[in-house]
Design an enzyme around this catalytic site. Structure first.
Site, PDB file in Angstrom:
ATOM      1  N   LYS A 163      41.405  34.849  42.072  1.00 38.91           N
ATOM      2  CA  LYS A 163      39.973  34.528  42.032  1.00 38.91           C
ATOM      3  C   LYS A 163      39.668  33.419  43.039  1.00 38.91           C
ATOM      4  O   LYS A 163      40.456  33.175  43.944  1.00 38.91           O
ATOM      5  CB  LYS A 163      39.572  34.155  40.603  1.00 38.91           C
ATOM      6  CG  LYS A 163      39.755  35.306  39.599  1.00 38.91           C
ATOM      7  CD  LYS A 163      38.795  36.448  39.871  1.00 38.91           C
ATOM      8  CE  LYS A 163      39.000  37.600  38.901  1.00 38.91           C
ATOM      9  NZ  LYS A 163      38.193  38.783  39.246  1.00 38.91           N
ATOM     10  N   ARG A 218      41.405  35.653  50.017  1.00 36.37           N
ATOM     11  CA  ARG A 218      41.471  36.571  48.867  1.00 36.37           C
ATOM     12  C   ARG A 218      41.839  38.003  49.300  1.00 36.37           C
ATOM     13  O   ARG A 218      41.505  38.431  50.401  1.00 36.37           O
ATOM     14  CB  ARG A 218      40.142  36.533  48.103  1.00 36.37           C
ATOM     15  CG  ARG A 218      39.946  35.151  47.472  1.00 36.37           C
ATOM     16  CD  ARG A 218      38.685  35.043  46.682  1.00 36.37           C
ATOM     17  NE  ARG A 218      38.682  35.939  45.542  1.00 36.37           N
ATOM     18  CZ  ARG A 218      37.603  36.148  44.795  1.00 36.37           C
ATOM     19  NH1 ARG A 218      36.468  35.549  45.090  1.00 36.37           N
ATOM     20  NH2 ARG A 218      37.662  36.961  43.769  1.00 36.37           N
ATOM     21  N   GLY A 225      33.249  37.201  46.741  1.00 35.97           N
ATOM     22  CA  GLY A 225      34.104  38.387  46.764  1.00 35.97           C
ATOM     23  C   GLY A 225      33.310  39.641  46.430  1.00 35.97           C
ATOM     24  O   GLY A 225      33.566  40.719  46.984  1.00 35.97           O
ATOM     25  N   ASP A 281      36.209  36.460  33.689  1.00 34.11           N
ATOM     26  CA  ASP A 281      35.637  35.235  34.268  1.00 34.11           C
ATOM     27  C   ASP A 281      35.520  34.110  33.237  1.00 34.11           C
ATOM     28  O   ASP A 281      35.310  32.946  33.602  1.00 34.11           O
ATOM     29  CB  ASP A 281      34.258  35.523  34.869  1.00 34.11           C
ATOM     30  CG  ASP A 281      34.362  36.400  36.112  1.00 34.11           C
ATOM     31  OD1 ASP A 281      35.451  36.471  36.705  1.00 34.11           O
ATOM     32  OD2 ASP A 281      33.340  37.013  36.490  1.00 34.11           O
ATOM     33  N   ARG A 329      33.975  28.042  38.443  1.00 37.03           N
ATOM     34  CA  ARG A 329      34.307  28.212  37.021  1.00 37.03           C
ATOM     35  C   ARG A 329      35.240  27.105  36.523  1.00 37.03           C
ATOM     36  O   ARG A 329      35.193  26.730  35.359  1.00 37.03           O
ATOM     37  CB  ARG A 329      34.879  29.604  36.760  1.00 37.03           C
ATOM     38  CG  ARG A 329      33.885  30.693  37.141  1.00 37.03           C
ATOM     39  CD  ARG A 329      33.909  31.907  36.264  1.00 37.03           C
ATOM     40  NE  ARG A 329      32.989  32.898  36.790  1.00 37.03           N
ATOM     41  CZ  ARG A 329      31.674  32.955  36.528  1.00 37.03           C
ATOM     42  NH1 ARG A 329      31.113  32.075  35.718  1.00 37.03           N
ATOM     43  NH2 ARG A 329      30.905  33.880  37.065  1.00 37.03           N
ATOM     44  N   LYS A 343      24.733  37.159  37.657  1.00 40.92           N
ATOM     45  CA  LYS A 343      25.171  37.173  39.058  1.00 40.92           C
ATOM     46  C   LYS A 343      25.564  38.595  39.474  1.00 40.92           C
ATOM     47  O   LYS A 343      25.114  39.100  40.507  1.00 40.92           O
ATOM     48  CB  LYS A 343      26.376  36.217  39.153  1.00 40.92           C
ATOM     49  CG  LYS A 343      26.911  35.913  40.496  1.00 40.92           C
ATOM     50  CD  LYS A 343      27.687  34.599  40.454  1.00 40.92           C
ATOM     51  CE  LYS A 343      29.161  34.728  40.114  1.00 40.92           C
ATOM     52  NZ  LYS A 343      30.034  35.051  41.245  1.00 40.92           N
ATOM     53  N   SER A 344      26.390  39.258  38.662  1.00 40.37           N
ATOM     54  CA  SER A 344      26.845  40.619  39.012  1.00 40.37           C
ATOM     55  C   SER A 344      25.667  41.566  39.178  1.00 40.37           C
ATOM     56  O   SER A 344      25.626  42.368  40.119  1.00 40.37           O
ATOM     57  CB  SER A 344      27.739  41.181  37.902  1.00 40.37           C
ATOM     58  OG  SER A 344      28.976  40.563  37.920  1.00 40.37           O
TER      59      SER A 344
HETATM   60  C1  S3P Z   1      32.619  41.140  39.445  1.00 43.52           C
HETATM   61  C2  S3P Z   1      33.793  41.660  38.979  1.00 43.52           C
HETATM   62  C3  S3P Z   1      34.941  40.853  38.579  1.00 43.52           C
HETATM   63  C4  S3P Z   1      34.566  39.387  38.366  1.00 43.52           C
HETATM   64  C5  S3P Z   1      33.677  38.874  39.452  1.00 43.52           C
HETATM   65  C6  S3P Z   1      32.405  39.688  39.549  1.00 43.52           C
HETATM   66  C7  S3P Z   1      31.525  42.055  39.830  1.00 43.52           C
HETATM   67  O1  S3P Z   1      35.919  40.909  39.599  1.00 43.52           O
HETATM   68  O2  S3P Z   1      35.714  38.590  38.264  1.00 43.52           O
HETATM   69  O3  S3P Z   1      33.326  37.524  39.200  1.00 43.52           O
HETATM   70  O4  S3P Z   1      30.366  41.623  39.921  1.00 43.52           O
HETATM   71  O5  S3P Z   1      31.820  43.243  40.046  1.00 43.52           O
HETATM   72  P1  S3P Z   1      36.992  42.113  39.672  1.00 43.52           P
HETATM   73  O6  S3P Z   1      36.226  43.342  39.701  1.00 43.52           O
HETATM   74  O7  S3P Z   1      37.748  41.900  40.941  1.00 43.52           O
HETATM   75  O8  S3P Z   1      37.855  41.939  38.471  1.00 43.52           O
END
Ligand code: S3P
Length: 424
Positions: free
Chosen positions: A337, A120, A92, A310, A384, A22-23
């Site tokens: 989250k 958030r 987010g 996560d 999650r 996903k990231s």
């Molecule tokens: C993510 C970073 C993380 C993670 C989120 C995805 C990303 O959040 O919890 O699910 O893709 O950069 P944080 O950077 O706020 O810790």
């Protein structure tokens, strides 16, 4: 949607290919939208969150269409003023990363999100962007965000939080500014932004936990996206705690800034082997073999937290099956989250028989404990939570009923189908 999950006695057996990260998918569509020319993204995630990033990029003028499982992205390297508010849905990552891109444009834009995203915290990106000269109006540092595009100045920013989203936001703002922008974090958070920007030709360098970027033109590329270790985590934990299991998870991203769960499971005595380690588009990838194991408790704290943030809800499920007391600390950002994951995990795991307590910044879990099940549990609109409770359901004495299971689609629409294929 309600989902009934029952105990699996004969074990999970077989091979599954883990769907796209996903990231990395978010970054692939955002960054190729900034590159002048045609890029190809192979194995783009089907999760609703990355699709939110895709929708936002299209509203900003990017031409992106699926063709035979590939996403073909055409851009002139510039974004155009959106005609509508940009809807980030539940994501987010979309909202925080795109803020860094939009703050320095020569047009204004508005970012909106669903009910959960609108609660958030966005101060973590508004504050450093404002120091760069950005003008952003918000609802007490929450969405909707009204971003007035302005010329920004470079910054050397030291963040109290180890957050890949905040880091990426500032680096993306810096990508469009003359001079050096740098971001320092207390511990290293996931570094997919750094890897992909470098792969696309950006002038970016890393020194310990400081990343420095200069104005760069991105080169269009073919990007192949590996499987998501955060999705693999549910199978890793299930393979370890469902008696008689032996499974192989194929094509899993093994970037060291994401593999905290493998370090923890090794420390707990989990029987896990990495097979066929390779590199795809700059990211480490491999197959993971997991077998049912006798587990011991451990303490999880400090620098490892951003590398498994996560995975903590499903690690809490794992800890219920480990002998001794597992303590998880320094994870207070779990409360920010998609839900307050500390509160939600404790209340729902308690219902089904776990011995788990909430602390300010984590959990205390006593194992090994038989889970009775026989209860309805809630997902709090959090994908999650839904997937972690499903894994817990596989070892409960009596079936559990998970309310709001449809939230799984945010990151992993194939989840139930893949689990079912291992229990046939
Ligand atoms: C993510 C970073 C993380 C993670 C989120 C995805 C990303 O959040 O919890 O699910 O893709 O950069 P944080 O950077 O706020 O810790």
């Amino acid at each position: 949607m309600k989902k009934i999950v029952s105990k699996i006695s004969k074990g999970l057996k077989g091979i599954v290919t883990i769907p796209a990260d996903k990231s990395i998918s978010h970054r692939a569509i955002l960054f190729t939208s900034l590159a002048n020319g045609q890029s190809i993204i192979k194995n783009f995630s089907k999760g609703q969150d990355p699709l939110s990033s895709l929708k936002v990029c299209k509203a900003l003028g990017t031409n992106a269409e699926f063709s035979n499982e590939e996403l073909i992205v055409k851009s002139n390297g510039k974004l155009s003023a959106p005609q509508i508010p940009l809807d980030c849905g539940n994501s987010g990552t979309t909202m925080r990363l795109i803020s860094g891109i939009l703050a320095g444009q020569n047009f204004d834009s508005t970012l909106v999100g669903d009910e959960s995203l609108s609660k958030r915290p966005m101060k973590r990106v508004i504050e450093p962007l404002s120091l760069m000269g950005a003008k952003i109006e918000s609802n007490e540092f929450k969405a909707p965000l009204k971003i007035y595009g302005k010329e920004l100045s470079p910054i050397n920013y030291t963040s109290k939080l180890a957050s890949a989203q905040v880091k990426s936001c500032i680096l993306l703002a810096g990508l469009n500014i003359e001079g050096k922008t740098s971001f320092t974090e207390p511990y290293i958070s996931r570094n997919h932004t750094e890897i992909m920007l470098k792969y696309m030709g950006a002038n970016i360098s890393v020194n310990n936990t400081t990343v420095t970027i200069e104005k760069s033109n991105l080169i269009p590329k073919t990007i192949e996206i590996c499987g998501d270790i955060s999705s693999a985590a549910y199978f890793i934990v299930a393979g370890l705690i469902v008696p008689n299991s032996k499974i192989i998870l194929k094509n899993v991203g093994l970037n060291p800034t994401r593999t905290g769960i493998l370090e923890v499971t090794e420390k707990m005595g989990g029987n896990i082997e990495i097979l066929d380690k390779r590199n795809i588009s700059g990211e480490d990838v491999g197959d993971i073999q997991v077998s049912y194991s006798d587990l011991n408790s451990c303490t999880i704290e400090g620098e490892i937290i951003p590398r498994l943030i996560d995975e903590l809800p499903v690690i809490a499920v794992l800890a219920t099956q480990a002998k001794g007391t597992t303590v998880i600390k320094d994870a207070q950002d779990l409360r920010n989250k998609e839900s307050d994951r500390i509160k939600a995990v404790v209340s729902e795991l308690k219902k089904i028989g776990a011995d788990i307590e909430e602390t300010r910044d984590g959990f205390i879990i006593n194992g090994k404990k038989n889970l009775n099940g026989n209860k309805e549990v809630e997902t709090y609109h959090d994908h999650r939570l839904a997937m972690s409770l499903y894994v817990a359901g596989l070892i409960c004495e009596k079936p559990i009923s998970i309310n709001g299971f449809e939230w799984v689609d945010i990151s992993f629409p194939e989840f139930d189908k893949l689990f079912t294929s291992l229990s046939l």
